[in-house]
Design an enzyme around this catalytic site. Structure first.
Site, PDB file in Angstrom:
ATOM      1  CG  ASP A  48      34.909 -48.128   3.007  1.00 52.91           C
ATOM      2  OD1 ASP A  48      34.476 -48.012   4.167  1.00 52.91           O
ATOM      3  OD2 ASP A  48      34.782 -49.164   2.336  1.00 52.91           O
TER       4      ASP A  48
ATOM      5  CE  LYS B 267      37.777 -51.335   3.188  1.00 54.63           C
ATOM      6  NZ  LYS B 267      37.121 -52.595   3.450  1.00 54.63           N
TER       7      LYS B 267
HETATM    8  O1  C5P Z   1      28.910 -46.000   1.388  1.00 52.39           O
HETATM    9  P1  C5P Z   1      29.163 -47.027   0.341  1.00 52.39           P
HETATM   10  O2  C5P Z   1      28.723 -46.598  -1.011  1.00 52.39           O
HETATM   11  O3  C5P Z   1      30.556 -47.524   0.351  1.00 52.39           O
HETATM   12  O4  C5P Z   1      28.268 -48.269   0.762  1.00 52.39           O
HETATM   13  C1  C5P Z   1      27.859 -49.234  -0.172  1.00 52.39           C
HETATM   14  C2  C5P Z   1      26.686 -49.997   0.392  1.00 52.39           C
HETATM   15  O5  C5P Z   1      27.115 -50.836   1.466  1.00 52.39           O
HETATM   16  C3  C5P Z   1      25.580 -49.146   0.992  1.00 52.39           C
HETATM   17  O6  C5P Z   1      24.662 -48.736   0.018  1.00 52.39           O
HETATM   18  C4  C5P Z   1      24.947 -50.105   2.004  1.00 52.39           C
HETATM   19  O7  C5P Z   1      24.079 -51.013   1.359  1.00 52.39           O
HETATM   20  C5  C5P Z   1      26.136 -50.914   2.503  1.00 52.39           C
HETATM   21  N1  C5P Z   1      26.694 -50.356   3.744  1.00 52.39           N
HETATM   22  C6  C5P Z   1      26.003 -50.538   4.934  1.00 52.39           C
HETATM   23  N2  C5P Z   1      26.517 -50.042   6.096  1.00 52.39           N
HETATM   24  C7  C5P Z   1      27.700 -49.405   6.101  1.00 52.39           C
HETATM   25  C8  C5P Z   1      28.436 -49.210   4.900  1.00 52.39           C
HETATM   26  C9  C5P Z   1      27.897 -49.705   3.726  1.00 52.39           C
HETATM   27  O8  C5P Z   1      24.918 -51.128   4.962  1.00 52.39           O
HETATM   28  N3  C5P Z   1      28.207 -48.956   7.263  1.00 52.39           N
END
Ligand code: C5P
Length: 320
Positions: free
Chosen positions: A138, A11
């Protein structure tokens, strides 16, 4: 049941508005996700024990054990449905790792779809989406594909109406960026500027431009609040963006938390010219020409035959 193969897209974020940090540590965001035709392939098959093998682009930097998002996705589905049969997962990577293209989330979405087929657990797309949201911000979008508005931490999706296909050139950088680090850099930059952090909203102008089907209308509206943070951590990306703009891209943006740069171009021919210019200037490790919107995670081969991939979201009767 033998192996099931799933294809899943990368994406780019056409808009990424970052709001305040929430009590759970995530940032409230409003984003427009757009799936593009760069795919990982994930094969799941019965195995003695749960195991993951990764080959292809950046394979050595993908965690192979419990830290692997696809493994986690299979474990979440098994737990939810009471399945006790392990799956062996083979990931063939074409989506670069830690590149702002949600490659790890894509593999998790593919593992959910693949194991749902392998184990015949028959969860609906909506039920898989609930599990996807638990695995990462995501993952639900990689399952859905197309173009969607994402809210919350990105997991709450509303499909967007898009006319036609957009042509992109992706410039892959030599290094990687860690998403949490980029979010932290964004917070630091804002704190230093004493900038007010408001509630993020999806851009209605960009959504209207996407309905128009005209890349020249879409291009100036691309925006990414994480871009200054990604540029502060990898200053070389400024040059990549400026070379792409000078070489005729209609729009340029850092994809998600970076470091991949995405260039919107008018058509397939311009994509070839831009890819040549970026490669020739030596401002990136490699380039890929892709189109979007692309379909979400879909079974491409299984002993029962492939399910037809869902059609990309286009306005009915529109040119594609
Ligand atoms: O949810 P995911 O594992 O993809 O997110 C990775 C990291 O990115 C999270 O631990 C966080 O530190 C950051 N993040 C965030 N806000 C979001 C998505 C991700 O701070 N909306």
């Amino acid at each position: 049941m033998t192996a099931v193969t799933v294809r899943v897209p990368a994406k780019v974020n056409l808009q990424l508005a970052v709001g305040p940090v929430r009590p759970d540590g995530y940032h409230e965001i409003a984003t427009i996700f757009h799936a593009v035709s760069l795919y990982d392939e994930v094969e799941v098959a019965p195995a003695e024990r749960a195991v993951v093998t990764v080959t292809g682009e950046g394979a050595q930097s993908v965690p192979a054990g419990e830290g692997n998002l696809a493994m986690r996705a299979a474990a979440v589905l098994a737990e939810e449905t009471g399945v006790a049969r392990p799956a062996g997962i083979t990931i063939r990577k074409r989506i670069p790792v830690a590149a702002g293209l949600a490659g790890g989330s894509a593999d998790a979405a593919a593992a959910l779809v693949g194991c749902n087929e392998l184990w015949q657990t028959r969860l609906s797309q909506a039920e898989l989406a609930v599990l996807a949201a638990r695995i990462g911000s995501d993952v639900a979008f990689a399952l859905a594909g197309g173009t969607s508005v994402g809210r919350g931490r990105g997991e709450q999706l509303t499909p967007a109406l898009v006319t036609g296909q957009y042509h992109w050139v992706l410039a892959f950088a030599a290094g990687q960026l860690s998403t949490p680090e980029v979010y932290r850099a964004c917070d630091r930059i804002r704190a230093a500027r004493d900038a007010a952090v408001t509630r993020p909203r999806p851009s209605t102008r960009l959504l209207a431009a996407l309905r128009s089907g005209d890349p020249a209308e879409v291009a100036p509206l691309l925006s990414n609040d994480l871009q200054p943070a990604a540029l502060s951590l990898q200053p070389d990306l400024r040059r990549t963006l400026s070379v792409g703009r000078s070489a005729g891209a209609l729009g340029s943006i850092v994809s998600g938390s970076g470091p991949t740069c995405a260039f919107l171009v008018a058509d397939a021919e311009q994509a070839v010219d831009l890819a040549v210019a970026l490669s020739g200037a030596g401002v990136c490790r490699s380039v890929a020409r892709v189109t979007g919107p692309a379909p979400g995670a879909a079974v491409v081969s299984s002993p029962r035959g492939a399910s037809p991939p869902p059609a990309p979201q286009t306005r009915s009767g529109s040119p594609s």
